[in-house]
Enzyme design. Structure first.
Site, PDB file in Angstrom:
ATOM      1  N   SER A   1       0.741  -1.349  -0.083  1.00 60.07           N
ATOM      2  CA  SER A   1      -0.049  -0.030   0.005  1.00 60.07           C
ATOM      3  C   SER A   1       0.826   1.150   0.100  1.00 60.07           C
ATOM      4  O   SER A   1       0.277   2.340   0.010  1.00 60.07           O
ATOM      5  CB  SER A   1      -0.946   0.017   1.002  1.00 60.07           C
TER       6      SER A   1
ATOM      7  N   LYS B   1       0.060   3.613  -2.605  1.00 55.96           N
ATOM      8  CA  LYS B   1      -1.081   4.739  -2.412  1.00 55.96           C
ATOM      9  C   LYS B   1      -0.456   6.134  -2.283  1.00 55.96           C
ATOM     10  O   LYS B   1      -1.222   7.418  -2.767  1.00 55.96           O
ATOM     11  CB  LYS B   1      -1.826   4.238  -1.288  1.00 55.96           C
TER      12      LYS B   1
ATOM     13  N   SER C   1      -5.928   3.479   4.635  1.00 55.12           N
ATOM     14  CA  SER C   1      -5.553   2.783   3.445  1.00 55.12           C
ATOM     15  C   SER C   1      -6.715   1.670   2.619  1.00 55.12           C
ATOM     16  O   SER C   1      -6.339   0.464   2.351  1.00 55.12           O
ATOM     17  CB  SER C   1      -4.312   1.640   3.926  1.00 55.12           C
TER      18      SER C   1
ATOM     19  N   LYS D   1       2.976   6.111   5.936  1.00 50.09           N
ATOM     20  CA  LYS D   1       2.152   5.311   5.387  1.00 50.09           C
ATOM     21  C   LYS D   1       2.536   3.897   5.551  1.00 50.09           C
ATOM     22  O   LYS D   1       3.979   3.391   5.531  1.00 50.09           O
ATOM     23  CB  LYS D   1       2.011   5.488   3.792  1.00 50.09           C
TER      24      LYS D   1
END
Length: 321
Positions: free
Chosen positions: A98, A101, A156, A272
């Site tokens: 992820s 992203k 997420s 993140k």
């Protein structure tokens, strides 16, 4: 002519320093410079490539203790003083999960209007991957692009990612082309995206240093820093019948929730997370010390969540030594 020679020297400093695969890195960038006009439809200029001040790995950055962390790749960069404090396998091709992203978010900042209202599609609300993390939006829900961006970065949500991609480009496939073009412009030439969210695909990959280049660009946006600092976010939207809905999403960053302790004199601004079975546990952070010096730290492919945070904290110890 003098500026051209300077650009060549700077590129060589980036590509040939501190990397066991420096020759591969050099030819990748050389091919990129050659093809940037003909294949990608834009001209690479010195100003574009060096528009942001970057931490550059040089020959002195090859002697780090690879045993400090067991994760596949890691780095700790002092971005205030433009200095690398640690780097392990910065150019090795790995799956980003992820952390993908981050690029999706960057496209939003560059091309989107946060006040736009987005209608959730069937594709976004029906992701055919077991266990995929989703926000729970249903087909026909009307959600602002700003809320989707928060859901993307705080929680997420993979459904938020697809909804963003389809809204900005008409389809996820078209959006992915933008992602790869932007990666090339940033110099992240060892990256290839095939989706907007990071659910596994063998041909979806990046490197630690490429992720730094993407993250560095995002740090130019104050809104991004505000979002990644949130412990939770509440989205208010309408369903397809016009009924108001409200959902609260908790951050996936365990430093921000207090579930993982932070080294004394270190403040986590935000970051993140990423996780798939093939990518392992991943985390990129923006942090600062007691003197307000800022740092970016990254762990890729930790074996589990506990190791991810334990090894990230080991990197923090290099700041206070």
């Amino acid at each position: 002519m003098k500026r051209r020679y300077l650009a060549i020297l700077l590129i060589n400093a980036i590509l040939l320093g501190g990397c066991q695969k420096s020759s591969d890195q050099f030819f990748a960038y050389q091919d990129y410079i050659t093809s940037s006009k003909n294949d990608l439809g834009f001209n690479l200029s010195e100003n574009e490539f060096f528009a942001k001040e970057l931490v550059i790995l040089d020959n002195e950055d090859s002697g780090y203790d690879d045993n400090l962390v067991t994760s596949k790749a890691a780095f700790l960069f002092d971005i205030t003083n433009k200095k690398a404090l640690y780097a392990k396998n910065p150019y090795e091709r790995l799956y980003p999960a992820s952390l993908t992203k981050l690029m999706t978010a960057l496209i939003v900042f560059k091309r989107g209007e946060l006040t736009d209202m987005v209608t959730i599609s069937h594709n976004a609300s029906n992701i055919p991957v077991e266990g995929a993390k989703v926000c729970g939006f249903r087909e026909g829900d009307l959600v602002s692009l700003e809320d989707l961006l928060y859901c993307l970065l705080v929680y997420s949500g993979n459904d938020a990612s697809i909804a963003i991609a389809e809204h900005l480009s008409g389809s996820e496939e078209a959006f992915v082309k933008l992602m790869n073009q932007e990666a090339q412009k940033l110099g992240a030439v060892h990256t290839n995206f095939v989706n907007s969210h990071g659910l596994h695909d063998d041909n979806h990959y990046t490197t630690a240093y490429d992720l730094y280049l993407i993250y560095n660009e995002l740090l130019q946006y104050d809104t991004f820093i505000d979002i990644i600092n949130k412990e939770s976010f509440t989205s208010k939207y309408k369903d397809k019948f016009g009924n108001y809905k409200e959902r609260t999403y908790k951050t996936t960053n365990l430093y921000l929730t207090g579930e993982k302790e932070v080294t004394e004199d270190i403040t986590i601004v935000g970051g993140k997370t990423g996780l798939t079975s093939k990518a392992g546990n991943c985390l990129i952070l923006l942090l600062k010390d007691g003197n307000d010096n800022q740092y970016v730290s990254l762990i890729l492919k930790a074996t589990n969540s506990n190791n991810l945070y334990t090894e990230m904290s080991k990197l923090f110890s290099l700041i206070i030594e």
